[in-house]
Write a protein that holds these residues in place. Sequence first.
Motif, PDB file in Angstrom:
ATOM      1  N   UNK A   7       0.845  -1.284  -0.107  1.00  0.00           N
ATOM      2  CA  UNK A   7       0.152   0.067   0.011  1.00  0.00           C
ATOM      3  C   UNK A   7       0.756   1.373  -0.135  1.00  0.00           C
ATOM      4  N   UNK A   8       2.050   1.259   0.545  1.00  0.00           N
ATOM      5  CA  UNK A   8       2.723   2.284   0.527  1.00  0.00           C
ATOM      6  C   UNK A   8       3.214   2.877  -0.794  1.00  0.00           C
ATOM      7  N   UNK A   9       3.621   1.539  -1.560  1.00  0.00           N
ATOM      8  CA  UNK A   9       4.155   1.893  -3.140  1.00  0.00           C
ATOM      9  C   UNK A   9       2.706   2.550  -3.923  1.00  0.00           C
ATOM     10  N   UNK A  10       1.556   1.946  -3.736  1.00  0.00           N
ATOM     11  CA  UNK A  10       0.710   2.604  -4.144  1.00  0.00           C
ATOM     12  C   UNK A  10       0.263   3.979  -3.923  1.00  0.00           C
ATOM     13  N   UNK A  11       0.457   4.364  -2.825  1.00  0.00           N
ATOM     14  CA  UNK A  11       0.301   5.702  -2.266  1.00  0.00           C
ATOM     15  C   UNK A  11       1.628   6.603  -3.205  1.00  0.00           C
ATOM     16  N   UNK A  12       2.625   6.118  -3.177  1.00  0.00           N
ATOM     17  CA  UNK A  12       3.832   6.772  -3.741  1.00  0.00           C
ATOM     18  C   UNK A  12       3.599   6.953  -5.238  1.00  0.00           C
ATOM     19  N   UNK A  13       2.560   5.984  -6.028  1.00  0.00           N
ATOM     20  CA  UNK A  13       2.270   5.839  -7.436  1.00  0.00           C
ATOM     21  C   UNK A  13       1.419   7.150  -7.388  1.00  0.00           C
ATOM     22  N   UNK A  14       0.479   7.284  -6.510  1.00  0.00           N
ATOM     23  CA  UNK A  14      -0.579   8.226  -6.640  1.00  0.00           C
ATOM     24  C   UNK A  14      -0.020   9.673  -6.594  1.00  0.00           C
ATOM     25  N   UNK A  15       0.796   9.869  -5.632  1.00  0.00           N
ATOM     26  CA  UNK A  15       1.645  10.829  -5.380  1.00  0.00           C
ATOM     27  C   UNK A  15       2.328  11.543  -6.449  1.00  0.00           C
ATOM     28  N   UNK A  16       2.978  10.518  -6.943  1.00  0.00           N
ATOM     29  CA  UNK A  16       3.955  10.916  -8.268  1.00  0.00           C
ATOM     30  C   UNK A  16       2.694  11.539  -9.330  1.00  0.00           C
ATOM     31  N   UNK A  17       1.683  10.379  -9.613  1.00  0.00           N
ATOM     32  CA  UNK A  17       0.745  11.120 -10.856  1.00  0.00           C
ATOM     33  C   UNK A  17       0.346  12.392 -10.539  1.00  0.00           C
ATOM     34  N   UNK A  18       0.112  12.832  -9.269  1.00  0.00           N
ATOM     35  CA  UNK A  18      -0.587  13.950  -8.846  1.00  0.00           C
ATOM     36  C   UNK A  18       0.414  14.981  -9.071  1.00  0.00           C
ATOM     37  N   UNK A  19       1.801  15.109  -8.692  1.00  0.00           N
ATOM     38  CA  UNK A  19       2.599  15.838  -9.086  1.00  0.00           C
ATOM     39  C   UNK A  19       2.851  15.988 -10.524  1.00  0.00           C
ATOM     40  N   UNK A  20       2.855  14.916 -11.202  1.00  0.00           N
ATOM     41  CA  UNK A  20       3.126  15.038 -12.922  1.00  0.00           C
ATOM     42  C   UNK A  20       2.098  15.639 -13.506  1.00  0.00           C
ATOM     43  N   UNK A  21       0.852  15.229 -13.178  1.00  0.00           N
ATOM     44  CA  UNK A  21      -0.298  15.894 -13.828  1.00  0.00           C
ATOM     45  C   UNK A  21      -1.252  16.622 -13.246  1.00  0.00           C
ATOM     46  N   UNK A  22      -0.899  16.975 -12.021  1.00  0.00           N
ATOM     47  CA  UNK A  22      -2.058  17.726 -11.306  1.00  0.00           C
ATOM     48  C   UNK A  22      -3.461  17.207 -10.783  1.00  0.00           C
ATOM     49  N   UNK A  23      -3.669  15.942 -11.349  1.00  0.00           N
ATOM     50  CA  UNK A  23      -4.987  15.470 -11.268  1.00  0.00           C
ATOM     51  C   UNK A  23      -4.613  13.981 -11.358  1.00  0.00           C
ATOM     52  N   UNK A  24      -5.585  12.974 -10.940  1.00  0.00           N
ATOM     53  CA  UNK A  24      -5.261  11.742 -11.055  1.00  0.00           C
ATOM     54  C   UNK A  24      -6.260  11.219 -12.392  1.00  0.00           C
ATOM     55  N   UNK A  25      -5.533  10.744 -13.552  1.00  0.00           N
ATOM     56  CA  UNK A  25      -6.150  10.312 -14.521  1.00  0.00           C
ATOM     57  C   UNK A  25      -5.647   9.038 -14.743  1.00  0.00           C
ATOM     58  N   UNK A  26      -6.760   8.393 -15.547  1.00  0.00           N
ATOM     59  CA  UNK A  26      -6.264   6.863 -16.047  1.00  0.00           C
ATOM     60  C   UNK A  26      -5.343   7.215 -17.088  1.00  0.00           C
ATOM     61  N   UNK A  27      -4.354   6.296 -17.170  1.00  0.00           N
ATOM     62  CA  UNK A  27      -3.246   6.376 -17.992  1.00  0.00           C
ATOM     63  C   UNK A  27      -3.562   5.944 -19.409  1.00  0.00           C
ATOM     64  N   UNK A  28      -4.849   5.001 -19.552  1.00  0.00           N
ATOM     65  CA  UNK A  28      -5.230   4.391 -20.846  1.00  0.00           C
ATOM     66  C   UNK A  28      -6.394   5.447 -21.470  1.00  0.00           C
ATOM     67  N   UNK A  29      -7.315   5.911 -20.884  1.00  0.00           N
ATOM     68  CA  UNK A  29      -8.411   6.768 -21.480  1.00  0.00           C
ATOM     69  C   UNK A  29      -8.659   8.100 -21.105  1.00  0.00           C
ATOM     70  N   UNK A  30      -7.685   8.418 -19.944  1.00  0.00           N
ATOM     71  CA  UNK A  30      -7.798   9.844 -19.516  1.00  0.00           C
ATOM     72  C   UNK A  30      -8.981  10.007 -18.377  1.00  0.00           C
ATOM     73  N   UNK A  31      -9.734   9.080 -18.056  1.00  0.00           N
ATOM     74  CA  UNK A  31     -10.784   9.424 -17.234  1.00  0.00           C
ATOM     75  C   UNK A  31     -10.276   9.911 -15.637  1.00  0.00           C
ATOM     76  N   UNK A  32     -10.883  11.018 -15.385  1.00  0.00           N
ATOM     77  CA  UNK A  32     -10.741  11.578 -14.075  1.00  0.00           C
ATOM     78  C   UNK A  32     -12.023  11.503 -13.200  1.00  0.00           C
ATOM     79  N   UNK A  33     -11.875  10.728 -12.169  1.00  0.00           N
ATOM     80  CA  UNK A  33     -12.906  10.589 -11.218  1.00  0.00           C
ATOM     81  C   UNK A  33     -13.347  11.698 -10.556  1.00  0.00           C
ATOM     82  N   UNK A  34     -12.409  12.638 -10.228  1.00  0.00           N
ATOM     83  CA  UNK A  34     -12.966  13.933  -9.517  1.00  0.00           C
ATOM     84  C   UNK A  34     -13.644  14.847 -10.629  1.00  0.00           C
ATOM     85  N   UNK A  35     -13.131  14.934 -11.691  1.00  0.00           N
ATOM     86  CA  UNK A  35     -14.055  15.511 -12.899  1.00  0.00           C
ATOM     87  C   UNK A  35     -15.662  14.993 -12.806  1.00  0.00           C
TER      88      UNK A  35
END
Length: 105
Positions: A7-35
């Motif tokens: 779960x720590x590695x999962x959290x780090x991946x999410x943190x990395x994605x947020x830093x890189x893109x500002x939002x969490x989006x699917x890397x395949x279809x670009x879906x954004x749950x928050x949007x």
Amino acid sequence: MARERDPKLRAKKIQQARRAHGALRCEVCDFDFARAYGDLGDGYIEVHHITPLHVAGAAETSLDGLACLCANCHRMCHRNRPGESWRAPAALRELMQTAGQVGSG
């Protein structure tokens, strides 16, 4: 030897994605749950092993070995068809582009 998901590695991946893109989006279809769901979807994404654990063996998983996916794309990566056992997110994105479902950028 069984491998457990970290779960720590999962959290780090999410943190990395947020830093890189500002939002969490699917890397395949670009879906954004928050949007799509507002506050309810904020911070939600599924984290997928690009190479399944049963194939990777005892190798340690790095952040580059993980992908942030929506639930639909995650299931499609795991979906079996005759002659296939799994597909990488990049292959799924290519399949979707061929079907005309996502853009090329």
